[in-house]
Design a protein around this motif. Structure first.
Motif, PDB file in Angstrom:
ATOM      1  N   THR A 119     -59.718  94.262  78.390  1.00 16.73           N
ATOM      2  CA  THR A 119     -59.075  94.261  79.853  1.00 16.73           C
ATOM      3  C   THR A 119     -57.472  93.827  79.344  1.00 16.73           C
ATOM      4  N   ALA A 120     -56.576  94.422  80.357  1.00 15.47           N
ATOM      5  CA  ALA A 120     -55.209  93.961  80.246  1.00 15.47           C
ATOM      6  C   ALA A 120     -54.862  92.705  80.775  1.00 15.47           C
ATOM      7  N   LEU A 121     -53.847  92.099  80.289  1.00 19.86           N
ATOM      8  CA  LEU A 121     -53.445  90.703  80.761  1.00 19.86           C
ATOM      9  C   LEU A 121     -52.396  90.780  81.774  1.00 19.86           C
ATOM     10  N   HIS A 122     -52.928  90.237  82.849  1.00 21.88           N
ATOM     11  CA  HIS A 122     -51.992  90.272  84.320  1.00 21.88           C
ATOM     12  C   HIS A 122     -51.347  89.090  84.623  1.00 21.88           C
ATOM     13  N   ALA A 123     -50.429  89.018  85.316  1.00 22.86           N
ATOM     14  CA  ALA A 123     -49.648  87.863  85.761  1.00 22.86           C
ATOM     15  C   ALA A 123     -50.708  87.126  86.386  1.00 22.86           C
ATOM     16  N   GLU A 124     -51.420  87.245  87.031  1.00 26.74           N
ATOM     17  CA  GLU A 124     -52.565  86.390  87.694  1.00 26.74           C
ATOM     18  C   GLU A 124     -53.317  85.586  86.988  1.00 26.74           C
ATOM     19  N   ASP A 125     -53.501  86.133  85.547  1.00 28.66           N
ATOM     20  CA  ASP A 125     -54.014  85.486  84.274  1.00 28.66           C
ATOM     21  C   ASP A 125     -53.168  84.309  84.131  1.00 28.66           C
ATOM     22  N   VAL A 126     -51.810  84.375  83.983  1.00 29.91           N
ATOM     23  CA  VAL A 126     -50.824  83.605  83.715  1.00 29.91           C
ATOM     24  C   VAL A 126     -50.836  82.393  84.277  1.00 29.91           C
ATOM     25  N   VAL A 127     -50.899  82.861  85.903  1.00 30.50           N
ATOM     26  CA  VAL A 127     -50.755  81.738  86.915  1.00 30.50           C
ATOM     27  C   VAL A 127     -51.932  80.948  86.975  1.00 30.50           C
ATOM     28  N   ALA A 128     -53.264  81.403  86.916  1.00 27.88           N
ATOM     29  CA  ALA A 128     -54.344  80.685  86.865  1.00 27.88           C
ATOM     30  C   ALA A 128     -54.421  79.717  85.707  1.00 27.88           C
ATOM     31  N   SER A 129     -53.899  80.193  84.598  1.00 24.95           N
ATOM     32  CA  SER A 129     -53.836  79.335  83.304  1.00 24.95           C
ATOM     33  C   SER A 129     -52.965  78.172  83.524  1.00 24.95           C
ATOM     34  N   LEU A 130     -51.730  78.566  83.802  1.00 25.66           N
ATOM     35  CA  LEU A 130     -50.820  77.265  84.171  1.00 25.66           C
ATOM     36  C   LEU A 130     -51.286  76.486  85.109  1.00 25.66           C
ATOM     37  N   GLN A 131     -51.763  76.736  86.160  1.00 26.51           N
ATOM     38  CA  GLN A 131     -52.255  75.927  87.259  1.00 26.51           C
ATOM     39  C   GLN A 131     -53.347  75.000  86.687  1.00 26.51           C
ATOM     40  N   ALA A 132     -54.249  75.559  85.886  1.00 23.21           N
ATOM     41  CA  ALA A 132     -55.364  75.049  85.227  1.00 23.21           C
ATOM     42  C   ALA A 132     -54.829  73.897  84.210  1.00 23.21           C
ATOM     43  N   ALA A 133     -53.856  74.072  83.854  1.00 24.85           N
ATOM     44  CA  ALA A 133     -53.430  73.095  82.701  1.00 24.85           C
ATOM     45  C   ALA A 133     -52.488  71.835  83.374  1.00 24.85           C
ATOM     46  N   LYS A 134     -51.917  71.865  84.468  1.00 24.40           N
ATOM     47  CA  LYS A 134     -51.360  70.882  85.165  1.00 24.40           C
ATOM     48  C   LYS A 134     -52.701  69.906  85.506  1.00 24.40           C
ATOM     49  N   GLY A 135     -52.221  68.496  84.882  1.00 25.25           N
ATOM     50  CA  GLY A 135     -53.065  67.461  85.100  1.00 25.25           C
ATOM     51  C   GLY A 135     -54.431  67.466  84.199  1.00 25.25           C
ATOM     52  N   SER A 136     -54.426  68.362  83.431  1.00 24.95           N
ATOM     53  CA  SER A 136     -55.592  68.350  82.392  1.00 24.95           C
ATOM     54  C   SER A 136     -55.358  67.704  81.285  1.00 24.95           C
ATOM     55  N   PRO A 137     -56.783  67.079  80.650  1.00 25.52           N
ATOM     56  CA  PRO A 137     -56.611  66.139  79.574  1.00 25.52           C
ATOM     57  C   PRO A 137     -55.689  66.333  78.723  1.00 25.52           C
ATOM     58  N   VAL A 138     -55.655  67.774  78.445  1.00 23.88           N
ATOM     59  CA  VAL A 138     -54.770  68.053  77.068  1.00 23.88           C
ATOM     60  C   VAL A 138     -53.279  68.239  77.506  1.00 23.88           C
ATOM     61  N   TYR A 139     -52.976  68.871  78.669  1.00 20.99           N
ATOM     62  CA  TYR A 139     -51.482  69.097  79.060  1.00 20.99           C
ATOM     63  C   TYR A 139     -51.073  68.151  80.038  1.00 20.99           C
ATOM     64  N   GLY A 140     -51.797  67.302  80.619  1.00 19.19           N
ATOM     65  CA  GLY A 140     -51.211  66.258  81.429  1.00 19.19           C
ATOM     66  C   GLY A 140     -50.091  66.826  82.604  1.00 19.19           C
ATOM     67  N   ASP A 141     -49.143  65.823  82.445  1.00 21.79           N
ATOM     68  CA  ASP A 141     -47.985  65.890  83.597  1.00 21.79           C
ATOM     69  C   ASP A 141     -46.716  66.759  83.078  1.00 21.79           C
ATOM     70  N   ARG A 142     -46.906  67.494  82.176  1.00 21.14           N
ATOM     71  CA  ARG A 142     -45.696  68.392  81.333  1.00 21.14           C
ATOM     72  C   ARG A 142     -45.037  69.146  82.563  1.00 21.14           C
ATOM     73  N   LEU A 143     -45.917  69.794  83.444  1.00 21.27           N
ATOM     74  CA  LEU A 143     -45.111  70.302  84.295  1.00 21.27           C
ATOM     75  C   LEU A 143     -44.868  70.018  85.389  1.00 21.27           C
TER      76      LEU A 143
END
Length: 557
Positions: A119-143
């Protein structure tokens, strides 16, 4: 930096991780003649390649905090960008991008990439991924400065910020997964490999439909996965030829010795070991001259030895290999025991005492604290090391019950110091919050040329005293990954990549309406009044993007 070492102490389990290595060093460092553990024979390299992993930790790139799983994650997922060991962004899933003149809006056009299911990569996939990274144990508060993330179209993602930011791409090496799978234990990615099997055992399978034209650093039809539960398991997998590459943290309390022959890259992490001072009460560091001279009282080379060489001395709060690090400025804050002693004499504090707080969860860090204490004691400040359990350590920091403390924090790839100096910042212990310094943090984000001013002010104040940046290690079977240049969070990064300048496009200029009659050679045409548009509910409704985003605090020291 790539090294050939035998029997080096290495750790394989760690809670927070980033990778990198020095791409300027393309050949192994010479050491003693190679020795291979008896009985450890490797099959022909063309036959197979193997990695260890911890199944219970999963492969979710936002939640998995086990360093041993990061090579597998690197083979499965890609981000908009990758960050090199020199903390420079290179485009991957981002085809082109633009930044507004005020540096507060970024627009990213996506490559025609596909996930491993076709399946093709869509902008919604990027949005959801960046949102998931916010506050995560790995990416923390970098955004922390990103206030809105939304899809403008199926191929365009827009990010807005609360402050001008010159180099947002360096923060966007966050892996992208399918939008509906951001919480899955093994989500689908766009990388060169997919989760599969080999004769009933778990394996990574090389994608025949991979969207990229670049050959990955490790290119086998299948990568066998060997489950491990202990550091000894992982070591044995590697030494006896079951696996061919391992990531490790030599500074971790869970370490093992590797006794076989291997190639080794020591890798940048962004993890800073530093001293934080209490500028109030009876602390000797309430005195500005003593506080500013603290940087001269610590021999950072001795701390590098404490970490077995897996650290880089740093006299500024940025990794030495970055473009932000000014070596000339750093030299003025280097080791000078006499200068520290003189500052104590000038302040009437010679042979006074101070308490150095450190968390006792890591014996190597405690050893570093003891080394610092001895150095400062020899220079005239009697230092007592207070090694406390995590909860007690954190409690003492919060109430200011310390003279100075030894902390460790993973900084974001742009070395944003906001958490130290922002009012109510997560790392502002001992009265470190400082409006002037926080303003300099924002100016540095806006223009990297301002990092010099920020670092000058921070070091002259002395409340934050950087010591070393720790490094991790990537061990590999000799000859299987000759083009490897591990990036900060991608073990399999190579030189086969585009440069940031190749992706950056100019922001479109606003169209201007020419002034009627400015050409004196022609008479202006008579213009009719335009019709007034009919005001309806539809024309009045303007969508305002939601800018109320919650951010969690970054990692505590």
């Amino acid at each position: 930096m790539k090294k050939n070492i035998i029997g080096l102490v290495a750790a394989v389990l760690c809670i927070s991780m980033l990778y990198g290595c020095n791409p300027e060093q393309g050949v192994p460092r010479d050491t003693e003649p190679a020795k291979t553990q008896q009985g450890a024979s490797h099959p022909t390299r063309a036959e197979r390649f193997g990695l260890s992993y911890l199944p219970e930790a999963g492969l979710n790139p936002y939640e998995c905090t086990q360093i041993v799983n990061r090579p597998v994650i690197s083979a499965l997922y890609q981000g908009l960008f990758i960050v090199t060991s020199q903390y420079r962004a290179e485009p991957v899933l981002c085809k082109t991008y633009m930044v507004s003149p005020n540096l507060m809006e970024y627009r990213f056009q996506l490559e025609p990439a596909t996930f491993s299911d076709g399946t093709a990569l869509h902008a919604e996939d990027v949005v959801a991924s960046l949102q998931a990274a916010k506050g995560s144990p790995v990416y923390g508060d970098r955004l922390r400065h990103v206030t809105s993330i939304h899809a403008e179209s199926s191929t365009e993602v827009v990010l807005t910020l609360d402050t001008p930011h010159e180099n947002l791409p360096v923060l966007l090496d966050i892996p992208v997964v399918k939008a509906g799978e951001v919480k899955e234990k093994m989500p689908i990615g766009t990388g060169p490999y997919a989760i599969g099997e080999d004769e009933g055992s778990p394996a990574l399978v090389r994608r025949s439909n991979w969207w990229s034209e670049y050959t990955p650093a490790v290119n086998f039809d299948k990568i066998l996965l060997s489950a491990g539960a202990t550091p000894s398991d992982l070591r044995d997998h590697f030494e006896f030829g079951t696996t061919d590459l391992v990531c490790a943290d030599p500074g971790s309390p869970s370490y093992v010795k590797y006794r076989c022959d291997y190639e080794l890259w020591d890798c940048a992490t962004g993890i800073m070991l530093y001293l934080g001072c209490n500028n109030s009460g009876s602390s000797p560091f309430a005195n500005g001259e003593v506080r500013a001279a603290l940087t001269h009282g610590v021999d950072r080379k001795a701390l590098v030895e404490v970490y077995g060489g897996f650290a880089q001395a740093a006299c500024l709060p940025a990794a030495p290999e970055t473009d932000y690090y000014d070596s000339t400025l750093a030299a003025s804050f280097g080791y000078d025991a006499e200068a520290f002693s003189q500052a104590l004499h000038n302040a009437g504090l010679y042979e006074t005492s101070a308490r150095l707080l450190v968390c006792n969860d890591n014996p190597t860090r405690v050893q570093a604290a003891q080394s610092i204490a001895k150095q400062l004691t020899d220079s005239g400040l009697t230092v007592e090391v207070m090694a406390l359990p995590w909860e007690d350590y954190l409690g003492a920091l919060k109430v200011g019950n310390f003279d100075f403390y030894l902390g460790e924090v993973r900084l974001s790839p742009n070395f944003d110091l906001s958490p130290f100096f922002q009012e109510n910042g997560a790392l502002g212990y001992g009265g470190m919050a400082n409006a002037e310094h926080y303003g300099l943090c924002l100016k540095a984000l806006e223009n990297s040329g301002n990092y010099y001013n920020l670092h000058s002010a921070v070091m002259e104040d002395g409340q934050l005293c950087p010591l070393v940046f720790r490094t991790y290690a990537v061990y590999a079977t000799r000859g299987v990954a000759t083009g490897l240049l591990p990036g900060l969070d991608n073990v399999f990064h190579t030189a086969n990549s585009r440069q940031l300048t190749q992706a950056k496009m100019e922001w479109p200029q606003e169209e201007t309406i020419p002034t009627v009659g400015t050409d004196a050679t022609e008479d202006p045409e008579e213009l009719e009044d335009p019709e007034e548009p009919e005001v309806t509910e539809e024309t009045e409704a303007v969508e305002i993007p939601d800018e109320s985003q919650d951010f969690e605090d970054p990692e505590e020291p």
